[in-house]
Design an enzyme around this catalytic site. Sequence first.
Site, PDB file in Angstrom:
ATOM      1  N   GLU A 181       0.688  -1.478   0.008  1.00  0.00           N
ATOM      2  CA  GLU A 181      -0.374   0.300   0.025  1.00  0.00           C
ATOM      3  C   GLU A 181       1.078   0.922   0.493  1.00  0.00           C
ATOM      4  O   GLU A 181       2.030   1.722   0.908  1.00  0.00           O
ATOM      5  CB  GLU A 181      -1.233  -0.430   1.098  1.00  0.00           C
ATOM      6  N   ASN A 189      -9.714   4.547  -1.259  1.00  0.00           N
ATOM      7  CA  ASN A 189     -11.219   5.707  -1.363  1.00  0.00           C
ATOM      8  C   ASN A 189     -12.882   4.487  -0.859  1.00  0.00           C
ATOM      9  O   ASN A 189     -13.847   6.146  -0.440  1.00  0.00           O
ATOM     10  CB  ASN A 189     -11.548   6.168  -3.100  1.00  0.00           C
ATOM     11  N   ALA A 304       3.274   0.112  -5.167  1.00  0.00           N
ATOM     12  CA  ALA A 304       4.272  -1.007  -6.687  1.00  0.00           C
ATOM     13  C   ALA A 304       4.767   0.728  -7.702  1.00  0.00           C
ATOM     14  O   ALA A 304       4.340   0.984  -8.843  1.00  0.00           O
ATOM     15  CB  ALA A 304       3.429  -1.458  -7.002  1.00  0.00           C
ATOM     16  N   ASP A 370      -2.270   3.943 -10.881  1.00  0.00           N
ATOM     17  CA  ASP A 370      -0.760   3.560 -11.444  1.00  0.00           C
ATOM     18  C   ASP A 370      -1.028   2.021 -11.933  1.00  0.00           C
ATOM     19  O   ASP A 370      -0.675   2.238 -12.610  1.00  0.00           O
ATOM     20  CB  ASP A 370      -0.284   3.413 -10.104  1.00  0.00           C
ATOM     21  N   ARG A 429     -26.350  10.888 -12.025  1.00  0.00           N
ATOM     22  CA  ARG A 429     -24.850  11.026 -11.223  1.00  0.00           C
ATOM     23  C   ARG A 429     -24.866  12.329 -12.563  1.00  0.00           C
ATOM     24  O   ARG A 429     -24.501  13.737 -12.544  1.00  0.00           O
ATOM     25  CB  ARG A 429     -23.970  10.939 -10.868  1.00  0.00           C
ATOM     26  N   GLU A 568     -11.850  -0.381  -9.071  1.00  0.00           N
ATOM     27  CA  GLU A 568     -11.871   0.680  -9.553  1.00  0.00           C
ATOM     28  C   GLU A 568     -10.976   0.289 -10.647  1.00  0.00           C
ATOM     29  O   GLU A 568     -10.902   1.488 -11.514  1.00  0.00           O
ATOM     30  CB  GLU A 568     -12.006   1.773  -9.099  1.00  0.00           C
ATOM     31  N   ALA A 583     -20.145   0.354  -6.751  1.00  0.00           N
ATOM     32  CA  ALA A 583     -18.887  -0.048  -6.275  1.00  0.00           C
ATOM     33  C   ALA A 583     -18.693  -0.543  -5.593  1.00  0.00           C
ATOM     34  O   ALA A 583     -17.442  -1.442  -5.796  1.00  0.00           O
ATOM     35  CB  ALA A 583     -18.061   1.784  -5.910  1.00  0.00           C
TER      36      ALA A 583
HETATM   37  P1  ADP Z   1     -10.836   0.678  -4.438  1.00  0.00           P
HETATM   38  O1  ADP Z   1     -12.213   0.218  -4.601  1.00  0.00           O
HETATM   39  O2  ADP Z   1     -10.777  -0.343  -6.313  1.00  0.00           O
HETATM   40  O3  ADP Z   1     -10.466  -0.832  -3.746  1.00  0.00           O
HETATM   41  P2  ADP Z   1      -9.334   2.063  -3.286  1.00  0.00           P
HETATM   42  O4  ADP Z   1      -8.997   3.581  -3.965  1.00  0.00           O
HETATM   43  O5  ADP Z   1     -10.537   1.448  -2.264  1.00  0.00           O
HETATM   44  O6  ADP Z   1      -9.624   1.137  -4.724  1.00  0.00           O
HETATM   45  O7  ADP Z   1      -8.595   1.600  -3.328  1.00  0.00           O
HETATM   46  C1  ADP Z   1      -7.305   0.766  -3.760  1.00  0.00           C
HETATM   47  C2  ADP Z   1      -6.185   1.174  -2.849  1.00  0.00           C
HETATM   48  O8  ADP Z   1      -4.743   1.429  -3.660  1.00  0.00           O
HETATM   49  C3  ADP Z   1      -5.795   3.124  -1.919  1.00  0.00           C
HETATM   50  O9  ADP Z   1      -5.145   2.364  -0.896  1.00  0.00           O
HETATM   51  C4  ADP Z   1      -4.515   3.759  -2.771  1.00  0.00           C
HETATM   52  O10 ADP Z   1      -3.504   4.236  -2.013  1.00  0.00           O
HETATM   53  C5  ADP Z   1      -3.053   1.771  -3.362  1.00  0.00           C
HETATM   54  N1  ADP Z   1      -2.895   2.117  -4.684  1.00  0.00           N
HETATM   55  C6  ADP Z   1      -2.446   2.961  -5.744  1.00  0.00           C
HETATM   56  N2  ADP Z   1      -1.785   2.942  -6.739  1.00  0.00           N
HETATM   57  C7  ADP Z   1      -0.765   2.079  -5.739  1.00  0.00           C
HETATM   58  C8  ADP Z   1       0.643   1.525  -6.272  1.00  0.00           C
HETATM   59  N3  ADP Z   1       1.336   2.347  -6.933  1.00  0.00           N
HETATM   60  N4  ADP Z   1       0.841   0.937  -5.325  1.00  0.00           N
HETATM   61  C9  ADP Z   1       0.754   0.231  -4.110  1.00  0.00           C
HETATM   62  N5  ADP Z   1      -0.715   1.317  -3.562  1.00  0.00           N
HETATM   63  C10 ADP Z   1      -1.359   1.808  -4.208  1.00  0.00           C
END
Ligand code: ADP
Length: 600
Positions: A181, A189, A304, A370, A429, A568, A583
């Site tokens: 993370e 989100n 990552a 990312d 929306r 997402e 979602a």
């Molecule tokens: P979803 O609703 O699809 O689960 P979220 O926005 O709730 O999406 O969660 C996506 C998570 O992925 C966030 O906590 C974000 O910080 C993390 N994230 C995004 N890009 C990276 C990355 N390159 N490496 C590690 N974590 C990431």
Amino acid sequence: MKQIIIYLKTFAFICILYLLFSACSDEVKNGKPISAKKINLQDGVYIFSSGGNNGIVELQTTVKNGAIFSIDVLQSSEKEGIGGKAIFLISKAAIDSNSINIDGISGATITSSCVKRILKETLLAAGASKKQIQSMPLVLPVPEPDITTYSYDVIVIGAGGAGLTAALTAREKGARVAVLEKNGFAGGNTQISGGALSVPGTDLQMQKGIRDSPEQFIQDIVAGGDNKNDITLIEILTKNALGSYEWLRDNIGVAFQQNHVRQFGGHSVPRTYIPEENSGDAIIRPLLKKCEDLNIDFFYNTKAVKLIRNYEAVNGIIAKNNKTTITFYASRGVILATGGFGANLAMREQYNPNFGKKYKTTCLLSSSGDGITMAQEAGAKIIDMEYIQVYPACNPLNGTISYVANARFDGAVLVNKEGKRFTDEGGRRDVISQAILAQTDGCAYLVWGNEIESIGKMTELHAIEYKNLEKNKLIIKADSLKEAAAFFGIDEKAFSAEIEKFNTFAANKKDTDFNKTGALRKIETGPFFIQKVSPATHHTMGGLAINEKAQVKSADGGFIKGLYAAGEVTGGIHGTNRLGGNAITDIITFGRIAGQNAAE
Ligand code: ADP
């Protein structure tokens, strides 16, 4: 900032302090090395406050034997898992090191700066000079790992709702799992969402005489998504929605509001459930706890950056933690759960220039696409990238989604500065958002009275947001509609006539102006509320193309072995426009599918 002498604090006050968290290090208590000890602070208790993300943060710092001994939170409205975690981590680092030159927590910059301002004031009051503070050693609150190569069965990227669900499912299937993370905390989100989830065919719907089915749900999703949806994926989504809801409720322990099923925009019947605390926290917290209980390894502050792909399959990921590069090998699979790209302005402009600078965003900054970029570099197929959703009722100052404005789902109506309604408040929306942007100043005013407030009690349920809106003059509570309209300079005469007309629609159960979807309730008893709202980018419908097993499709046809995606970061499910509450249904359903298939 204000300093308060604390020696006269009452016992009750002390009790409150301890009900709030306390960061206190044994190392310091035991007199272990303190890097900045030479400063020799003046013993005492210091209380300072500063502005955080959601209002004032007030910390009490105890200095004992010349060093920071403990830090207690006296006041904070910061979100528990985000700003709250930043306060905890920075406080702990300050106690452990006796330095306040501490790196901020990724993803919680505003709270991190607020805590550091408070600690600076504290140290100055305790006798440190500015020069001494400047020369303190830099401390990382989440230390960089010593080891730079790890091997697991399954690696999950992203600790939001989809990632935690996938990780837990893979672990329950016997895989050794790590979650990377990039923020200093879990939740993404999902955590800042309202936690709503749409499900057809529940017992509650039946009790209430609401006829619904997966097929009817498909029809609504396809109508909402302009027929651009991947039918295979929405069949899976709608068939598994009930199972996802029951899994959250019965296996994870998420408490949903009893007896309350709501009709969100674009749904033909009420089928949306909201957690009791009305927030995505209620989903993230128990999911995270379960993951930790099952010994899933979490690597925070670990971003990552590149998938490792040999010509046959993806078998790992390169990540960065501060300056350290770490290689994670995954023998069974990598699951991308990195969320969307709503906060990445360049990417929004690249795929759809209509969603550029004029929009703020409801997303955390970490929603930067990312996973999509990394997978594309590894040969993945992307779809529907141009479909970007804006959420209609957000805070016009900072773009955050407004939960107080959920009064809309109980019947509140939208008017413009000229005092006139202009759209179906229960519609899609995207349609409402476009309609709002076309009004004077690109904003609208949500209006409701006690008939509506007494149902959802939004101003009580979201008291912190409500207080902030009041402070920023974005909401008014008044005894008369006239007074409320005057506060925002809304044309009072036209407004009174419009609400009077709307009340006759409510009495006759028919809105002949906009054919309002959902509740038609009168607005005639005070107190009355008017809230100023505007749209902000919210959800990106496009992303990685996946198959029914959540395997990422290859741009050359087929799928990429060893690479899965959920949530997402994927595209195709919601077509041009995601319906409210879908979602969470998506991330739980496909999170479980990805976790299960990767583990196998
Ligand atoms: P979803 O609703 O699809 O689960 P979220 O926005 O709730 O999406 O969660 C996506 C998570 O992925 C966030 O906590 C974000 O910080 C993390 N994230 C995004 N890009 C990276 C990355 N390159 N490496 C590690 N974590 C990431």
